[in-house]
Motif scaffolding. Structure first.
Motif, mmCIF file in Angstrom:
data_model
loop_
_atom_site.group_PDB
_atom_site.id
_atom_site.type_symbol
_atom_site.label_atom_id
_atom_site.label_comp_id
_atom_site.label_asym_id
_atom_site.label_seq_id
_atom_site.Cartn_x
_atom_site.Cartn_y
_atom_site.Cartn_z
ATOM 1 N N GLU A 119 -0.790 1.433 2.718
ATOM 2 C CA GLU A 119 0.463 1.203 1.769
ATOM 3 C C GLU A 119 0.640 2.090 0.936
ATOM 4 O OE1 GLU A 119 -0.236 -2.362 -0.380
ATOM 5 O OE2 GLU A 119 -1.967 -1.658 -1.299
ATOM 6 N N ALA A 120 2.044 2.132 0.468
ATOM 7 C CA ALA A 120 2.462 3.478 -0.367
ATOM 8 C C ALA A 120 3.806 2.670 -1.357
ATOM 9 C CB ALA A 120 2.886 4.351 0.125
ATOM 10 N N PRO A 121 3.477 2.747 -2.683
ATOM 11 C CA PRO A 121 4.652 2.190 -3.361
ATOM 12 C C PRO A 121 5.985 3.182 -3.210
ATOM 13 C CG PRO A 121 3.141 3.166 -4.979
ATOM 14 C CD PRO A 121 2.428 3.279 -3.523
ATOM 15 N N LEU A 122 7.227 2.552 -3.231
ATOM 16 C CA LEU A 122 8.215 3.403 -3.218
ATOM 17 C C LEU A 122 8.928 3.023 -4.626
ATOM 18 C CD1 LEU A 122 9.625 2.098 0.345
ATOM 19 C CD2 LEU A 122 8.323 4.194 -0.239
ATOM 20 N N PRO A 123 9.175 4.325 -5.430
ATOM 21 C CA PRO A 123 9.563 4.305 -6.597
ATOM 22 C C PRO A 123 11.055 3.519 -6.653
ATOM 23 C CG PRO A 123 8.590 6.244 -6.473
ATOM 24 C CD PRO A 123 8.494 5.824 -4.800
ATOM 25 N N ALA A 124 11.294 2.924 -7.839
ATOM 26 C CA ALA A 124 12.849 2.468 -7.940
ATOM 27 C C ALA A 124 13.560 3.787 -7.831
ATOM 28 C CB ALA A 124 12.813 1.754 -9.248
ATOM 29 N N GLY A 125 14.855 3.524 -7.164
ATOM 30 C CA GLY A 125 15.725 4.678 -7.013
ATOM 31 C C GLY A 125 15.539 5.620 -5.824
ATOM 32 N N THR A 126 14.594 5.218 -4.938
ATOM 33 C CA THR A 126 14.176 5.998 -3.805
ATOM 34 C C THR A 126 15.522 6.050 -2.830
ATOM 35 O OG1 THR A 126 11.761 5.720 -3.771
ATOM 36 C CG2 THR A 126 12.761 6.180 -1.747
ATOM 37 N N GLN A 127 15.723 7.266 -2.545
ATOM 38 C CA GLN A 127 17.020 7.386 -1.686
ATOM 39 C C GLN A 127 16.451 7.407 0.013
ATOM 40 O OE1 GLN A 127 20.265 7.578 -2.956
ATOM 41 N NE2 GLN A 127 19.063 6.796 -4.640
ATOM 42 N N LYS A 128 15.330 7.881 0.342
ATOM 43 C CA LYS A 128 15.305 7.885 1.580
ATOM 44 C C LYS A 128 13.630 8.099 1.711
ATOM 45 C CE LYS A 128 15.883 10.802 5.766
ATOM 46 N NZ LYS A 128 16.405 11.938 6.286
ATOM 47 N N ALA A 129 13.048 7.070 2.427
ATOM 48 C CA ALA A 129 11.497 7.135 2.744
ATOM 49 C C ALA A 129 11.557 6.999 4.288
ATOM 50 C CB ALA A 129 11.051 5.966 2.161
ATOM 51 N N ALA A 130 10.881 8.090 4.951
ATOM 52 C CA ALA A 130 10.480 7.953 6.447
ATOM 53 C C ALA A 130 9.146 8.226 6.941
ATOM 54 C CB ALA A 130 11.338 9.176 7.040
ATOM 55 N N LEU A 131 8.615 7.586 8.052
ATOM 56 C CA LEU A 131 7.419 7.837 8.521
ATOM 57 C C LEU A 131 7.670 8.524 9.901
ATOM 58 C CD1 LEU A 131 4.278 7.239 9.017
ATOM 59 C CD2 LEU A 131 5.083 5.313 10.136
ATOM 60 N N ALA A 132 7.170 9.806 10.104
ATOM 61 C CA ALA A 132 7.234 10.529 11.456
ATOM 62 C C ALA A 132 8.763 10.487 11.796
ATOM 63 C CB ALA A 132 6.371 9.947 12.504
ATOM 64 N N GLY A 133 9.699 11.091 10.802
ATOM 65 C CA GLY A 133 11.112 10.976 11.252
ATOM 66 C C GLY A 133 11.733 9.597 11.215
ATOM 67 N N ILE A 134 11.186 8.405 11.008
ATOM 68 C CA ILE A 134 11.880 7.146 11.280
ATOM 69 C C ILE A 134 11.970 6.503 10.014
ATOM 70 C CG2 ILE A 134 11.610 5.116 12.079
ATOM 71 C CD1 ILE A 134 9.961 5.919 14.497
ATOM 72 N N GLU A 135 13.185 6.465 9.702
ATOM 73 C CA GLU A 135 13.548 5.991 8.303
ATOM 74 C C GLU A 135 13.126 4.566 7.935
ATOM 75 O OE1 GLU A 135 17.200 6.891 6.321
ATOM 76 O OE2 GLU A 135 17.711 8.645 7.506
ATOM 77 N N LEU A 136 12.596 4.363 6.881
ATOM 78 C CA LEU A 136 12.180 2.739 6.297
ATOM 79 C C LEU A 136 13.417 2.374 5.817
ATOM 80 C CD1 LEU A 136 8.564 3.483 5.295
ATOM 81 C CD2 LEU A 136 9.545 2.841 7.419
ATOM 82 N N PRO A 137 13.582 0.889 5.744
ATOM 83 C CA PRO A 137 14.570 0.372 5.051
ATOM 84 C C PRO A 137 14.338 0.156 3.505
ATOM 85 C CG PRO A 137 13.266 -1.386 6.363
ATOM 86 C CD PRO A 137 12.857 -0.054 6.772
ATOM 87 N N LEU A 138 15.178 0.508 2.856
ATOM 88 C CA LEU A 138 15.053 0.312 1.457
ATOM 89 C C LEU A 138 15.950 -0.559 0.692
ATOM 90 C CD1 LEU A 138 15.374 4.304 0.539
ATOM 91 C CD2 LEU A 138 13.214 2.981 0.850
ATOM 92 N N PRO A 139 15.366 -1.163 -0.463
ATOM 93 C CA PRO A 139 15.924 -2.391 -1.317
ATOM 94 C C PRO A 139 17.496 -1.897 -1.801
ATOM 95 C CG PRO A 139 14.209 -1.462 -2.394
ATOM 96 C CD PRO A 139 14.165 -0.990 -1.275
ATOM 97 N N ARG A 140 18.601 -2.492 -1.620
ATOM 98 C CA ARG A 140 19.784 -2.253 -2.377
ATOM 99 C C ARG A 140 19.910 -2.947 -3.705
ATOM 100 N NH1 ARG A 140 23.797 -1.004 1.552
ATOM 101 N NH2 ARG A 140 23.068 -1.156 3.741
#
Length: 469
Positions: free
Chosen positions: A101-122
């Protein structure tokens, strides 16, 4: 300049765009990654999760910088403990996988694993999918042998694919992810070869593999059900799904720790626009009831107080828990006579000892599962609306409800004004926010076709169809 041919209309273009996006969302994961998703926890904090067979956790790309994932749970085989089944129908829980696991900071615009984008909260969740009770039921004590090998009788994969095509901002699972508790009987082709027990192989087939399209489509809020209590699939719940840190003694590995592992505090997820979702863990309640002095009675009284305090922060609150406080089902007694199964007695008694109206005044609606059907209930009394979405994969409840429910009180003093139900059909529910206190609620079948439409305004709700055929 015409960008589209005359017959290439905007609706067609939108459908193509949705198909392209859906295709991107299901691009193959790296070979050593078995699942990845984003779970929302306290205050809407987002955490990226990965299950892998690699020796070490992967690294994410978060807004152009590398973020190493941390180990949440190392591979392990947990010694057999007392379960809801007899010892001969139980076994150790093997988890030969690494949970990261890894926390995604508030305001993150893009997060990806091996080029595959992860869904982010709106910032504002306006399109919500609600599903529940999704696993394939294999339970010796109930003589329940769902045909897990038949996508018509276990349609969860089709449900998640259709729900992903709806393109939600948020997914809420109202609990009961895992149902394959005992081995399929010899000679039963419907479930032959199915994994069983509480280890990774069962979790993968019952939840992670069929849920993949929806796990990749949007962040999830994961509500705990009674099938994730410590005596059942609680070990996997804590290793994989709960949004909080994994702690020794709160992992359901040892029966002596169940008074800790079976309970957790409520938390709130902001939805934007002066609304939030309050999540309450009711995994260990009892339909038989709870009394003062019982561990659950005191813990759920405390949970009510915490939920009420959270509810004061916004004007509108949806409350998600597994057991419907204000819904009901039907079953057969020992004489094969129909009996009504009213709202959960344990919660009614514990919550009711704090507030006779059972829920905090600012709760607009309850989202629950446990009863294996879809249901909507609105009241003449000052109770919030109840929605039940326990119809997304598990063997359905088919004992008919009464034609006239006007005199039914699912909880003491709760007088029904409007009621709708769908029995015997699999699918998912959606909620679209159309105003500060208004949600359009839609019932979809397993393929995504609309079966009913409802309006939730304030604490009251009504639907176009009373009984979906």
């Amino acid at each position: 300049m015409r960008l589209l041919p005359p017959r290439f209309t905007r609706p067609v273009f939108a459908s193509l765009a949705a198909a392209i996006l859906a295709g991107c969302a299901t691009a193959p994961l790296p070979p050593d990654v078995l699942s990845t998703w984003v779970v929302l926890g306290e205050e809407g904090a987002a955490t990226a999760r990965v299950i892998t067979v690699a020796a070490a956790c992967p690294t994410l790309d978060v807004d152009g910088r590398p973020v190493p994932m941390a180990v949440r749970a190392a591979p392990a085989t947990i010694a057999q403990r007392s379960t809801a089944s007899s010892p001969e129908d139980s076994k150790p829980s093997a988890f030969p996988v690494l949970a990261c696991e890894a926390p995604l900071p508030a305001g993150t615009q893009k997060a990806a694993l091996a080029g595959i984008e992860l869904p982010l909260p709106r910032h504002e969740a306006r399109r919500i999918v609600v599903i529940g009770d999704t696993g394939c039921r294999l339970k010796k004590a109930d003589h329940a042998w769902q045909a897990c090998n038949d996508p018509e009788q276990f349609p969860f994969a089709g449900v998640t694919a259709a729900a992903a095509r709806w393109r939600p901002d948020l997914v809420i699972h109202v609990g009961d992810y895992h149902y394959r508790e005992n081995p399929c009987p010899d000679g039963n082709a419907g479930c032959a070869g199915s994994p069983w027990g509480y280890g990774w192989d069962t979790w993968r087939e019952d939840f992670f593999r069929p849920a993949e399209p929806l796990l990749r489509a949007a962040p999830w809020v994961m509500v705990r059900g009674n099938h994730e209590s410590c005596a059942r699939a609680g070990q996997g719940w804590w290793r994989f799904l709960d949004p909080r840190p994994l702690q020794a003694g709160r992992d359901c590995n040892a029966q002596g720790d169940d008074a800790t592992g079976d309970y957790s505090d409520p938390y709130a997820v902001p939805l934007g626009g002066d609304a939030q979702l309050i999540v309450v863990d009711t995994a260990a309640t009892s339909w038989r009831g709870l009394k003062p002095g019982d561990t659950g009675f005191d813990r759920y009284r405390d949970a009510y107080a915490q939920a009420e305090a959270l509810s004061r922060r916004t004007t509108w609150n949806l409350l998600a828990n597994h057991h419907p406080v204000l819904g009901f089902g039907a079953g057969l007694d020992k004489a094969s006579q129909v009996r009504l199964e009213l709202g959960d007695a344990g919660l009614q008694q514990s919550f009711g000892s704090v507030n006779p109206m059972l829920l905090p005044p600012r709760v607009q609606a309850l989202l629950s599962g446990h009863v294996h059907m879809w249901q909507q209930v609105s009241f003449r009394t000052d109770h919030p609306s109840q929605f039940v979405a326990g119809f997304s994969g598990t063997q359905e409840d088919v004992v008919p409800l009464p034609d006239d429910v006007s005199t039914v009180q699912p909880a003491p003093g709760a007088e029904i004004a409007q009621f709708s139900a769908w029995q015997g059909g699999f699918g998912f529910m959606t909620m679209e926010r159309t105003g500060p206190d208004t949600w359009q609620v839609t019932v979809h079948d397993r393929g995504g076709q609309v079966r009913n439409r409802c309006l939730l305004k304030g604490r009251t709700s009504s639907c176009a169809i009373g009984r979906v055929p």
